[in-house]
Structure formats: C-alpha cells, structure tokens
Design a protein around this motif. Structure first.
Motif, mmCIF file in Angstrom:
data_model
loop_
_atom_site.group_PDB
_atom_site.id
_atom_site.type_symbol
_atom_site.label_atom_id
_atom_site.label_comp_id
_atom_site.label_asym_id
_atom_site.label_seq_id
_atom_site.Cartn_x
_atom_site.Cartn_y
_atom_site.Cartn_z
ATOM 1 N N ASP A 1 54.752 -35.943 6.226
ATOM 2 C CA ASP A 1 54.864 -34.956 7.303
ATOM 3 C C ASP A 1 55.770 -33.798 6.908
ATOM 4 O O ASP A 1 55.496 -32.636 7.231
ATOM 5 N N GLU A 2 56.850 -34.119 6.196
ATOM 6 C CA GLU A 2 57.787 -33.077 5.762
ATOM 7 C C GLU A 2 57.119 -32.111 4.791
ATOM 8 O O GLU A 2 57.300 -30.889 4.882
ATOM 9 N N VAL A 3 56.326 -32.651 3.856
ATOM 10 C CA VAL A 3 55.640 -31.809 2.874
ATOM 11 C C VAL A 3 54.596 -30.930 3.558
ATOM 12 O O VAL A 3 54.502 -29.727 3.291
ATOM 13 N N PHE A 4 53.810 -31.522 4.453
ATOM 14 C CA PHE A 4 52.807 -30.745 5.191
ATOM 15 C C PHE A 4 53.477 -29.607 5.959
ATOM 16 O O PHE A 4 53.012 -28.464 5.945
ATOM 17 N N LYS A 5 54.561 -29.930 6.641
ATOM 18 C CA LYS A 5 55.251 -28.937 7.466
ATOM 19 C C LYS A 5 55.798 -27.794 6.610
ATOM 20 O O LYS A 5 55.668 -26.617 6.960
ATOM 21 N N LYS A 6 56.407 -28.142 5.474
ATOM 22 C CA LYS A 6 57.011 -27.125 4.611
ATOM 23 C C LYS A 6 55.948 -26.206 4.011
ATOM 24 O O LYS A 6 56.110 -24.969 4.008
ATOM 25 N N ILE A 7 54.866 -26.786 3.515
ATOM 26 C CA ILE A 7 53.826 -25.956 2.891
ATOM 27 C C ILE A 7 53.111 -25.104 3.937
ATOM 28 O O ILE A 7 52.787 -23.936 3.690
ATOM 29 N N ASN A 8 52.891 -25.656 5.110
ATOM 30 C CA ASN A 8 52.285 -24.857 6.185
ATOM 31 C C ASN A 8 53.186 -23.685 6.572
ATOM 32 O O ASN A 8 52.713 -22.585 6.862
ATOM 33 N N TYR A 9 54.492 -23.932 6.549
ATOM 34 C CA TYR A 9 55.448 -22.868 6.864
ATOM 35 C C TYR A 9 55.410 -21.768 5.799
ATOM 36 O O TYR A 9 55.384 -20.571 6.117
ATOM 37 N N LEU A 10 55.390 -22.180 4.534
ATOM 38 C CA LEU A 10 55.405 -21.210 3.433
ATOM 39 C C LEU A 10 54.112 -20.407 3.335
ATOM 40 O O LEU A 10 54.108 -19.287 2.810
ATOM 41 N N THR A 11 53.014 -20.966 3.838
ATOM 42 C CA THR A 11 51.707 -20.312 3.681
ATOM 43 C C THR A 11 51.103 -19.851 5.005
ATOM 44 O O THR A 11 49.939 -19.427 5.036
#
Length: 230
Positions: A211-221
């Motif tokens: 969930d943390e990885v999904f959230k971070k990448i969605n934020y960056l992109t």
C-alpha cells in the motif's frame, strides 16, 4: 563537545579499580547501539581524561591505565569503556529511547508482514499492544535485528503474521520517469529506461509495503502509472 553539566558517566571496573569517563549521552548511546559513529571517540567525551572518580575530579593513574588497558591513550581507553562498560543514562533518557525502539520494531513488523487472514498489514499500534500483552522485554543496547526476531517469536501466538513477499511490475510514463527513478531504486531495484523514455522495473517487496509503494508512486505520477502484482 558536550558540556560537563550535561555529560553522564561511563565506567568499567578492572582488577577492583574503577575507570570513568564523562560522555555525551546521545553520542555514547549511538556508539554503543551501532558500534561506530561518524565522529572521533574523543568527540564523545566532555573532558579528555580518564578518572578513578569523576565526581571528585580524581584522574586515573598512568600506571593503572597501562596495567589494565595496555595503554594510557585516552581515546583507546574511552572506546573500550564505551563498548564494554556501563553508561549511566538517566531514567528519562532510557525511557525515551525505549519508546522509540519499541515503535521502530513495531513499524518494521508492520511494513514487512501481513495478517494472513486479511492480507493486510497490522498497524503499528496493534503490534505495540501485542508486545505489551506478551510482556516483551526490549533492551535498548542490543542489536535491533535480534530484538525484532525476539519480538516476532513472542507475539506470533497473539497476532498471526506472514512475512510473504510480492513482485510488482512497474511502468512509469516518460514525463514522470526521472521523478520516480530514485524512489524505485531505493526499493532495491535497478530501473530500466525504455526506448520511449518510460521507466520499467520488476521489484520484490514485503507484502506489508504494498500500500505504501502504491500510494507513493501514485503521488509522484498523479496516478499515471501501471503497477501490476505478479
């Protein structure tokens, strides 16, 4: 260098004789915890001296230092005291470090494991509650990996834990590729640049980090990406 009034005593006994140094509590704790520090040993000391009684300002004799340490070099003696002796940290200091270490352990378990029944990671507070219920004793001076392993064994009968790993196939469009490169690399992968300028990576992470990885990448992109669970 810490001032004398804020220093604490670190001491060791050899052959019935006491040897003391006055040290910066934060740096002394960091050195003891990690076994090294990005400073000279001498920088941990409030006073560049070894005492037989620091409260009375009585220095240890050169003869005693050579007899029991094989040297009268203050830095070498201080290092041995810091590694093997007793650091007299205040109760409040130890309480704060203990709470911080408990949280560090709980966050590690939360990020690296999931509840096999729900496939969702346990929140840190739930893990802290289980640690209290299991009466886990945490030592602020012991290796953190040992303390994590001990904690997992102690709470596993209270909280079901699974340390599964998952693979994620990630593709980032060209306009966000540079922005995401460092983060994806920090996850242990070497991202590949594709011919169209986009970024591709296949990474393996603990399930609890998903969930943390999904959230971070969605934020960056801004949500413009492709992430597939393999």
């Amino acid at each position: 260098m810490v001032t004398v009034d804020k220093a604490v005593i670190a001491k060791i006994e050899k052959g019935g004789k006491r040897f003391e140094i006055l040290v910066d509590p934060e740096l002394a704790y960091e050195f003891r915890e990690k076994g090294r520090i990005n400073k000279r040993i001498i920088d941990i000391l409030a006073i560049e001296n070894v005492f037989k009684d620091s409260k009375k300002g009585m220095p240890a004799s050169k003869q005693d230092m050579i007899e029991f340490f094989g040297t009268d070099n203050i830095e070498k003696i201080a290092e041995e005291i810091l590694r093997k002796g007793e650091i007299q940290l205040t109760t409040e200091f130890k309480r704060k470090k203990l709470e911080a270490r408990k949280m560090q352990i709980a966050e590690f378990i939360s990020k690296n494991s999931i509840d096999p029944r729900t496939k969702i990671s346990h929140p840190p507070q739930r893990i802290l509650n289980a640690m209290e219920q299991a009466k886990v004793h945490i030592d602020i001076f012991k290796n953190i990996d040992e303390e994590i392993e001990k904690t997992i064994k102690a709470i596993s009968h209270i909280l079901p834990l699974s340390f599964e790993k998952i693979k994620l196939e990630i593709k980032i469009p060209p306009k966000y590729a540079s922005k995401c490169y460092g983060y994806i690399k920090s996850l242990g992968s070497e991202p590949k640049w594709l011919d169209d300028g986009s970024l591709y990576s296949l990474i393996e992470i603990p399930s609890g980090l998903k969930d943390e990885v999904f959230k971070k990448i969605n934020y960056l992109t801004n949500g413009e990406n492709s992430i597939l669970i393999k």
